[in-house]
Write a protein that holds these residues in place. Structure first.
Motif, mmCIF file in Angstrom:
data_model
loop_
_atom_site.group_PDB
_atom_site.id
_atom_site.type_symbol
_atom_site.label_atom_id
_atom_site.label_comp_id
_atom_site.label_asym_id
_atom_site.label_seq_id
_atom_site.Cartn_x
_atom_site.Cartn_y
_atom_site.Cartn_z
ATOM 1 N N ALA A 207 38.819 27.676 39.583
ATOM 2 C CA ALA A 207 38.064 28.811 39.627
ATOM 3 C C ALA A 207 39.197 29.966 39.906
ATOM 4 C CB ALA A 207 36.965 29.156 40.278
ATOM 5 N N TYR A 208 39.516 31.190 39.606
ATOM 6 C CA TYR A 208 40.338 32.685 40.054
ATOM 7 C C TYR A 208 39.329 33.491 40.600
ATOM 8 C CZ TYR A 208 42.657 37.158 39.145
ATOM 9 O OH TYR A 208 43.182 37.778 38.979
ATOM 10 N N THR A 209 39.621 34.117 41.734
ATOM 11 C CA THR A 209 38.545 34.879 42.332
ATOM 12 C C THR A 209 39.015 36.252 42.265
ATOM 13 O OG1 THR A 209 38.835 34.056 44.027
ATOM 14 C CG2 THR A 209 37.462 33.324 43.747
ATOM 15 N N LYS A 210 38.597 37.624 42.788
ATOM 16 C CA LYS A 210 38.463 38.918 42.984
ATOM 17 C C LYS A 210 38.312 39.386 43.827
ATOM 18 C CE LYS A 210 38.190 41.083 38.009
ATOM 19 N NZ LYS A 210 39.406 41.594 37.253
ATOM 20 N N ASN B 267 39.626 42.872 54.214
ATOM 21 C CA ASN B 267 41.057 42.765 54.618
ATOM 22 C C ASN B 267 41.469 41.341 53.548
ATOM 23 O OD1 ASN B 267 40.406 40.502 55.895
ATOM 24 N ND2 ASN B 267 40.021 42.453 57.445
ATOM 25 N N LYS B 268 43.126 41.343 53.742
ATOM 26 C CA LYS B 268 43.674 39.634 53.361
ATOM 27 C C LYS B 268 42.815 39.115 53.711
ATOM 28 C CE LYS B 268 47.721 42.148 52.276
ATOM 29 N NZ LYS B 268 49.620 41.913 52.392
ATOM 30 N N ARG B 269 42.771 38.512 54.907
ATOM 31 C CA ARG B 269 42.192 37.540 55.490
ATOM 32 C C ARG B 269 41.334 37.762 54.994
ATOM 33 N NH1 ARG B 269 41.748 37.438 62.570
ATOM 34 N NH2 ARG B 269 44.053 37.190 61.656
ATOM 35 N N SER B 270 39.656 38.319 55.422
ATOM 36 C CA SER B 270 38.755 37.991 54.262
ATOM 37 C C SER B 270 38.619 37.821 52.717
ATOM 38 C CB SER B 270 37.424 38.862 54.488
ATOM 39 O OG SER B 270 38.393 39.982 53.522
ATOM 40 N N TYR B 271 39.726 37.529 52.103
ATOM 41 C CA TYR B 271 39.930 37.561 50.702
ATOM 42 C C TYR B 271 40.383 36.232 51.033
ATOM 43 C CZ TYR B 271 41.492 37.598 45.782
ATOM 44 O OH TYR B 271 41.970 36.447 44.834
ATOM 45 N N HIS B 272 41.482 35.790 51.524
ATOM 46 C CA HIS B 272 41.850 34.119 51.888
ATOM 47 C C HIS B 272 40.867 33.304 51.843
ATOM 48 C CE1 HIS B 272 45.945 35.704 51.061
ATOM 49 N NE2 HIS B 272 45.841 36.636 51.701
ATOM 50 N N ILE C 82 44.054 26.406 42.077
ATOM 51 C CA ILE C 82 45.223 27.244 41.466
ATOM 52 C C ILE C 82 45.520 26.879 42.372
ATOM 53 C CG2 ILE C 82 46.201 29.041 41.258
ATOM 54 C CD1 ILE C 82 43.801 30.630 39.762
ATOM 55 N N SER C 83 46.807 26.816 42.855
ATOM 56 C CA SER C 83 47.811 26.373 43.845
ATOM 57 C C SER C 83 48.095 27.156 43.707
ATOM 58 C CB SER C 83 48.888 25.203 43.417
ATOM 59 O OG SER C 83 49.393 25.499 42.332
ATOM 60 N N VAL C 84 48.563 27.500 45.629
ATOM 61 C CA VAL C 84 49.062 29.181 46.053
ATOM 62 C C VAL C 84 50.418 29.204 46.130
ATOM 63 C CG1 VAL C 84 49.552 30.323 48.007
ATOM 64 C CG2 VAL C 84 47.016 28.971 47.100
ATOM 65 N N GLY C 85 51.371 29.584 44.920
ATOM 66 C CA GLY C 85 53.271 30.021 45.229
ATOM 67 C C GLY C 85 53.310 31.407 46.113
ATOM 68 N N LYS C 86 54.503 31.487 45.871
ATOM 69 C CA LYS C 86 55.308 32.523 46.519
ATOM 70 C C LYS C 86 54.526 34.353 46.309
ATOM 71 C CE LYS C 86 59.397 30.419 47.659
ATOM 72 N NZ LYS C 86 61.015 30.366 47.609
ATOM 73 N N LYS C 87 54.315 34.374 44.520
ATOM 74 C CA LYS C 87 53.701 35.091 44.424
ATOM 75 C C LYS C 87 52.554 35.720 44.047
ATOM 76 C CE LYS C 87 58.164 36.485 41.649
ATOM 77 N NZ LYS C 87 58.798 36.398 40.175
ATOM 78 N N ARG C 88 51.506 36.559 44.442
ATOM 79 C CA ARG C 88 50.225 36.620 43.542
ATOM 80 C C ARG C 88 49.773 38.048 43.475
ATOM 81 N NH1 ARG C 88 49.797 35.330 50.530
ATOM 82 N NH2 ARG C 88 49.844 33.268 50.553
ATOM 83 N N GLY C 89 48.697 38.109 43.035
ATOM 84 C CA GLY C 89 48.406 38.821 41.913
ATOM 85 C C GLY C 89 49.140 39.387 40.608
#
Length: 495
Positions: free
Chosen positions: A2-5, A127-132, A150-157
Motif C-alpha cells: 500500500a502506497y500512502t500520501k 508533520n514528518k513524524r505523523s506521516y511516518h 514497500i521497503s524503505v530506502g535512502k530516497k523518498r518521495g
C-alpha cells in the motif's frame, strides 16, 4: 503493498467529499463509510468542530490516500483495511469519511478527516513524524493481511512507476546515480569523470562549466531514448555538474592531506599531578553492584581456543552471567512459570486495553453528537417560540440541521434520549477512561519488559548449560592449579 500520501484541505471540504463518495467510483456508495459524521453533512459538522478549537492554521481537513498494488487485494478487503487504518490512526477522536475507489486497476482508499478532534478540540499535527506513523500503520496492516509492503530506502518521495522500476533494478535514474557515485569515487578530475562516463556507454551533453554553456548536464544511457537531466529536481542536489566537480575535488584534496606532527610544550609539575589524579580515577574499580553482561560469550571460536587466558576470562564472564540469571529466579522451572504468568498477564492486559479502546470510541462518538445537540439546542427552542418558524429555519438552517442530525443519531443509533442526558457527567466518564487507558498501557509495557528480561535469563541459562561451559571452566581451573603447583615446586627447588 500500500502506497500512502496525505495533504491538507484548506477550502471546499464539501467538494472533496463529493469527489470521494462519487457513486461511479464506489460501487453506488456501497464502499462508503463514515464515523461521527454523515457524508451528506460532513462539511457542516467539520466546521462545528473547527470552531471549537483555539489552534491556529487554515487547514479544515486532511485527505489521506492509501493505494494498493493491482490485483493484490479485493474490494471488500481494501475497504476493511482502510477502516482499520482510520480507526488506528484517529483513535475514535476525529470525524471521518472513508471511500474505496474501484474505477482503476489499483484499488485505493480515500479518507477525509476533520482537522480538529471532537474530544479535546485540538488540531491534527501534520508533520514528518505523523506521516511516518501513517506509513508504519499501513505497512503493519498490509503484513497482517499478507500483502507486500514497500521497503524503505535512502530516497523518498519517488513516483510509483519509478519505485516499481527500482524494485526490478531497471530504473534509469537509479542506475545513473549509482554509476555517477562509483566513478566520482575514482575519477582524478572532472574531465576524467566525463571520459569514464562515456566509456560506460553514456552520451553526455551540457557538460561544459563555462558561463555560456547549458545550465544542466544531461546523460543518455545506451538503452534509453531520452536524456536524463543532472538537476536537483531530477536526480538530487549532489548530481549537478558543479556538485559533481566539487565532490571529485574534495576526494582529491582528502588524499593530499597529511597529518604533520606539532611540537608539544613541556608539562608543568601541576599538570602532571592532575593527570596522575585522572589516571587514578580512571582505574577506580567497577561498581560491584552493577549487573554483569546479559549475553554469553562464544568460547568455541579460534581466537578463544588459541588463547587459554582469554578463554579463562570468557568462561568467568559466562559463569557470572549464568549465576546472575540463575540467582534472580533461583530455578529454571521458576523462570518458566514466571514467563507463563507474565504472558497471561500481558494477554489479559492487552484484552482489557482493546475492550477499553472500543468503549472509548463509542463514547467519543456519543460525546461528539451530544456536544452538537447541546450547543444548537437554543436554535431549536428559539424556532419553536418564533412567530414565523419557516423564516427562522431558513435563517439558521445550518445550526438546525446539525441539531436534528445529532438528535437523530443519539436517539436511533445509541438509544439515548437527548433531553435527559448529562453532558458533563458523560465528559467526566470519558476522562476517567482516558486515565485508565494510560494506566493499562503503562502496565502492559512493564509486563512486556519483565517478560523480555525473564526470557533473556532463561535463554542465558539454557545456552550456558547446553554448551557445557561449566566443564570447560572446571578443566581450566584444574590447569591453573597444576601451573601454580609447578611454580611452587620450582620456587622450592631454588630455595
Amino acid at each position: 503493498m500500500a502506497y500512502t500520501k496525505i495533504h491538507a484541505i484548506k477550502a471546499t471540504v464539501n467538494k472533496a467529499i463529493a469527489y470521494i463518495t462519487n457513486p461511479d467510483k464506489t460501487d453506488e456508495k456501497m464502499l462508503v463509510d463514515s464515523y461521527a459524521c454523515s457524508p451528506e453533512s460532513a462539511d457542516i459538522e467539520f466546521d462545528f468542530a473547527l470552531k471549537k478549537t483555539i489552534s491556529a492554521g487554515p487547514n479544515k481537513a486532511y485527505h489521506l490516500i492509501q493505494s494498493f498494488m493491482p490485483g493484490e487485494v479485493s474490494y471488500d478487503e481494501a475497504h476493511a483495511i482502510g477502516k482499520e487504518l482510520a480507526e488506528r490512526l484517529l483513535k475514535g477522536q476525529y470525524s471521518y469519511i472513508l471511500a474505496t475507489h474501484i474505477d482503476h486497476e489499483h484499488i485505493h482508499n480515500h479518507i477525509i478527516f476533520c482537522a480538529a478532534d471532537n474530544i479535546h478540540h485540538r488540531k491534527y499535527d501534520d508533520n514528518k513524524r505523523s506521516y511516518h506513523h501513517i506509513r508504519h500503520l499501513s505497512d503493519k496492516l498490509c503484513m497482517e493481511h499478507n500483502l507486500s509492503i514497500i521497503s524503505v530506502g535512502k530516497k523518498r518521495g519517488v513516483k510509483y512507476n519509478e519505485w516499481a522500476s527500482d524494485k526490478e533494478s531497471t530504473s534509469y535514474k537509479k542506475r545513473l546515480t549509482d554509476d555517477i557515485d562509483s566513478i566520482v569515487s575514482i575519477a582524478s578530475s572532472y574531465e576524467n569523470f566525463l571520459e569514464l562516463m562515456k566509456a560506460k556507454g553514456y552520451e553526455i551533453k551540457g557538460e561544459n562549466l563555462s558561463v555560456d554553456s547549458p545550465k544542466y548536464i544531461s546523460f543518455r544511457p545506451m538503452d534509453s531514448k531520452n536524456f536524463i537531466r543532472g538537476s536537483a529536481k531530477s536526480l538530487g542536489e549532489s548530481y549537478t555538474k558543479e556538485k559533481i566537480k566539487d565532490r571529485i575535488d574534495r576526494n582529491k584534496s582528502k588524499e593530499k592531506i597529511r597529518k604533520t606532527p606539532f611540537p608539544k610544550r613541556p608539562q608543568t609539575s601541576e599538570e602532571i599531578k592532575i593527570k596522575s589524579m585522572d589516571d587514578i580515577i580512571k582505574r577506580t574499580p567497577k561498581d560491584i553492584t552493577k549487573d554483569p553482561r546479559q549475553t554469553l560469550i562464544d568460547t568455541f571460536t579460534d581466537k578463544m581456543l588459541s588463547s587459554p587466558s582469554l578463554l579463562r576470562w570468557a568462561n568467568v564472564s559466562n559463569l557470572k552471567a549464568a549465576a546472575h540469571a540463575y540467582a534472580s529466579v533461583n530455578k529454571i522451572k521458576d523462570i518458566e512459570e514466571a514467563i507463563s504468568e507474565k504472558r497471561l498477564l500481558i494477554k489479559e492486559t492487552k484484552s482489557s486495553l482493546v475492550e477499553l479502546e472500543k468503549k472509548m470510541k463509542t463514547a467519543s462518538e456519543i460525546l461528539h453528537y451530544a456536544e452538537i445537540y447541546k450547543d444548537n439546542l437554543r436554535y431549536h427552542n428559539a424556532m419553536l417560540r418564533s412567530k414565523d418558524p419557516d423564516r427562522y429555519y431558513r435563517e439558521h438552517d445550518t445550526k438546525l440541521t446539525l441539531f436534528y442530525a445529532a438528535e437523530h443519531v443519539l436517539n436511533d443509533k445509541f438509544g439515548i434520549i437527548p433531553s435527559k442526558m448529562n453532558y458533563h457527567t458523560m465528559t467526566d466518564g470519558y476522562n476517567l477512561m482516558e486515565d485508565k487507558k494510560v494506566s493499562l498501557t503503562s502496565t502492559w509495557k512493564q509486563h512486556e519488559k519483565d517478560l523480555k528480561n525473564l526470557e533473556s535469563a532463561l535463554s542465558t541459562l539454557n545456552e550456558y548449560i547446553g554448551k557445557g561451559t561449566a566443564e570447560s571452566m572446571q578443566s581450566h581451573i584444574q590447569e591453573k592449579a597444576r601451573e601454580d603447583n609447578k611454580t611452587q615446586s620450582k620456587n622450592d627447588q631454588s630455595l
